[in-house]
Design a protein around this motif. Sequence first.
Motif, PDB file in Angstrom:
ATOM      1  N   VAL A 161       0.836  -1.201   0.000  1.00 59.00           N
ATOM      2  CA  VAL A 161       0.000   0.000   0.000  1.00 59.00           C
ATOM      3  C   VAL A 161       0.869   1.248   0.000  1.00 59.00           C
ATOM      4  CG1 VAL A 161      -1.707   1.282   1.288  1.00 59.00           C
ATOM      5  CG2 VAL A 161      -1.884  -1.172   1.125  1.00 59.00           C
ATOM      6  N   ALA A 177       1.937   7.140  -6.443  1.00 62.40           N
ATOM      7  CA  ALA A 177       0.988   8.238  -6.658  1.00 62.40           C
ATOM      8  C   ALA A 177       1.673   9.580  -6.465  1.00 62.40           C
ATOM      9  CB  ALA A 177      -0.187   8.099  -5.695  1.00 62.40           C
ATOM     10  N   TYR A 234      -0.214  15.888   0.175  1.00 64.15           N
ATOM     11  CA  TYR A 234       0.497  14.614   0.280  1.00 64.15           C
ATOM     12  C   TYR A 234       1.307  14.547   1.557  1.00 64.15           C
ATOM     13  CZ  TYR A 234      -0.633  13.136  -4.455  1.00 64.15           C
ATOM     14  OH  TYR A 234      -1.285  12.732  -5.575  1.00 64.15           O
ATOM     15  N   THR A 261      -0.949  13.992   4.738  1.00 54.82           N
ATOM     16  CA  THR A 261      -1.650  12.698   4.774  1.00 54.82           C
ATOM     17  C   THR A 261      -0.670  11.535   4.894  1.00 54.82           C
ATOM     18  OG1 THR A 261      -1.741  12.854   2.386  1.00 54.82           O
ATOM     19  CG2 THR A 261      -3.725  13.414   3.576  1.00 54.82           C
ATOM     20  N   LEU A 307      -5.600  -1.291   5.171  1.00 52.46           N
ATOM     21  CA  LEU A 307      -6.040  -0.761   3.875  1.00 52.46           C
ATOM     22  C   LEU A 307      -7.257   0.138   4.031  1.00 52.46           C
ATOM     23  CD1 LEU A 307      -5.840  -3.764   1.385  1.00 52.46           C
ATOM     24  CD2 LEU A 307      -4.139  -2.105   1.979  1.00 52.46           C
ATOM     25  N   PHE A 318     -10.887  15.836   1.702  1.00 52.74           N
ATOM     26  CA  PHE A 318     -10.201  16.067   0.427  1.00 52.74           C
ATOM     27  C   PHE A 318     -11.140  16.038  -0.779  1.00 52.74           C
ATOM     28  CE2 PHE A 318      -7.381  14.096   3.439  1.00 52.74           C
ATOM     29  CZ  PHE A 318      -6.335  14.984   3.449  1.00 52.74           C
ATOM     30  N   GLY A 365      -6.534  14.373  -4.935  1.00 55.67           N
ATOM     31  CA  GLY A 365      -5.435  13.641  -4.313  1.00 55.67           C
ATOM     32  C   GLY A 365      -5.840  12.243  -3.900  1.00 55.67           C
ATOM     33  N   PRO A 366      -4.900  11.490  -3.303  1.00 55.33           N
ATOM     34  CA  PRO A 366      -5.157  10.075  -3.031  1.00 55.33           C
ATOM     35  C   PRO A 366      -6.235   9.826  -1.977  1.00 55.33           C
ATOM     36  CG  PRO A 366      -3.036  10.749  -2.152  1.00 55.33           C
ATOM     37  CD  PRO A 366      -3.516  11.874  -2.990  1.00 55.33           C
ATOM     38  N   PHE A 367      -6.507  10.798  -1.095  1.00 53.62           N
ATOM     39  CA  PHE A 367      -7.462  10.552  -0.017  1.00 53.62           C
ATOM     40  C   PHE A 367      -8.882  11.005  -0.354  1.00 53.62           C
ATOM     41  CE2 PHE A 367      -3.541  10.011   2.155  1.00 53.62           C
ATOM     42  CZ  PHE A 367      -3.819   9.122   3.176  1.00 53.62           C
ATOM     43  N   LEU A 387      -6.769   7.173  -4.819  1.00 51.25           N
ATOM     44  CA  LEU A 387      -6.137   5.859  -4.627  1.00 51.25           C
ATOM     45  C   LEU A 387      -6.484   5.254  -3.267  1.00 51.25           C
ATOM     46  CD1 LEU A 387      -3.984   3.806  -5.672  1.00 51.25           C
ATOM     47  CD2 LEU A 387      -2.325   5.131  -4.397  1.00 51.25           C
ATOM     48  N   LEU A 388      -6.331   6.057  -2.185  1.00 50.10           N
ATOM     49  CA  LEU A 388      -6.553   5.514  -0.843  1.00 50.10           C
ATOM     50  C   LEU A 388      -7.975   5.729  -0.357  1.00 50.10           C
ATOM     51  CD1 LEU A 388      -3.226   6.622   0.774  1.00 50.10           C
ATOM     52  CD2 LEU A 388      -3.859   4.368   0.008  1.00 50.10           C
ATOM     53  N   VAL A 433      -7.913   1.425  -3.192  1.00 55.28           N
ATOM     54  CA  VAL A 433      -7.370   0.464  -2.215  1.00 55.28           C
ATOM     55  C   VAL A 433      -8.464  -0.094  -1.305  1.00 55.28           C
ATOM     56  CG1 VAL A 433      -5.852   0.283  -0.218  1.00 55.28           C
ATOM     57  CG2 VAL A 433      -4.994   1.268  -2.331  1.00 55.28           C
TER      58      VAL A 433
END
Lengths: 200, 248
Positions: free
Chosen positions: A32, A39, A135, A138, B196, B206, B209-211, B216-217, B221
């Motif tokens: 992960v 990313a 980023y 987090t 995960l 957010f 972005g990934p969150f 992605l997260l 995931v």
Amino acid sequence: MIFSDVVRENRAEKRVPVEPEFWLLIFGDLFVFSAMFIAFIVARFESEATTQVFIAGSLSLNQAIGLSNTLILLTSSLFVAQGLAYFRANQFRLANRSLLCGIGCGLSFVGLKLFEYIEKYDQGLTVTTSDFFGYYFTFTGVHLLHVVIGISLLGFIVFKIKKQQEQALPSQGLFEGVACYWHMVDLLWLMLFSLFYLLN
Amino acid sequence: MDYAQPSILTTPTTLAKDYKFDSALFSVYSAAFMVFCTVLGVIILAPMLPPFGQASASAETIAAFYMEANLQKKIGLCIMMFGTPFLIPLFALVGEIMKRRMVMPVLGSVQFAAGLFGLLFTFMMTVCWGTAAFRPERSPEITQALHDLGWLFATWVASATLLQLGSICVAVFRDKSTAPIFPKWFGYFNMWMLVLGAPACVINIFHTGPFAYDGLLGFWVPYAGLFAWFVAMMLAVAGAVKRLNNAA
């Protein structure tokens, strides 16, 4: 030195620490984090403008705190490995002393990280300021959560050893598992440190 | 009719040995039906999953998304709504195995209650999207709000599922018997899913972005993990039921 004895013993014995299934968890977590790092890299090199934003963000981080945190975590990993070696040699008092040093390092990591967060917050840099800080907060936040869980697990082992009764002693597997987890947290910080602080 | 009368001086552990799970595999088939309905309903017919770029999309984009192929989306959500409760038997079976065979009554109840609680918000998710699709010609901001609400119900309420994962994980590792009911990998798998799923708890902060809930997260995931967990649950529980019934 007792530490090198254990290394030699492990090499001779050729066994998987804890149990093979345990590594599903470690590699799962690493998987992960790898996805997160990819990313980050993709977002950074998306265009010239994003690269500039990331470089500016990286330069505004406190390098001294980042480097001290790296050294602190590496030291704490050494303490935990040393503690495990003492535990295997049935020297529980010394094992506990090593673990407490490791926990102390972990706590100072958390303290420095929180200080860094507050410093950034005072400068008006928050999670929504730019992509870089999104980023930064987090990823290091998820890592900080791992550190806090690791400290609690180490504390749990110290508590169990302190009780000193035969049946209350933690199993070697549990201790090894926590130690492996702690080394993983250390490894992840090395990655985070190079991505956020050094890549500019 | 004869009754199996347990002797008075008996322990929960000896009682537990006699407990059988006849026809328990139907719970696993029922869960498979729920997964089938989810894939058919909200992935194929109503393409709600994956939410490409929706966390940062304008109200008009979201409204247009609901306007296009509206009836198909409604039918997909109907299938999802019908299929969701079929997961309950699997959670009930895991809870009963934990209570009766592993003799961990509180953990079993926590597992079942947390599972139900997480499932409740899956219903809420479908209701929100269903309401959004009900009158798509209304002002776009409302449709957008309902759509976001659905996603927050779907993903943000991961905390209930995290508790469920934690209780299964504790039960697997505390089972010190010579022939453990669940395999060790199942415990580690649940712990991994905990890791995960944890980032899903911050998706309300957010938009990109990934969150974010399409990141992605925030999406890829946890949802890949969720479907992998359904499969792992079904395999581990089917294996456990077979072992228990053969042993008894």
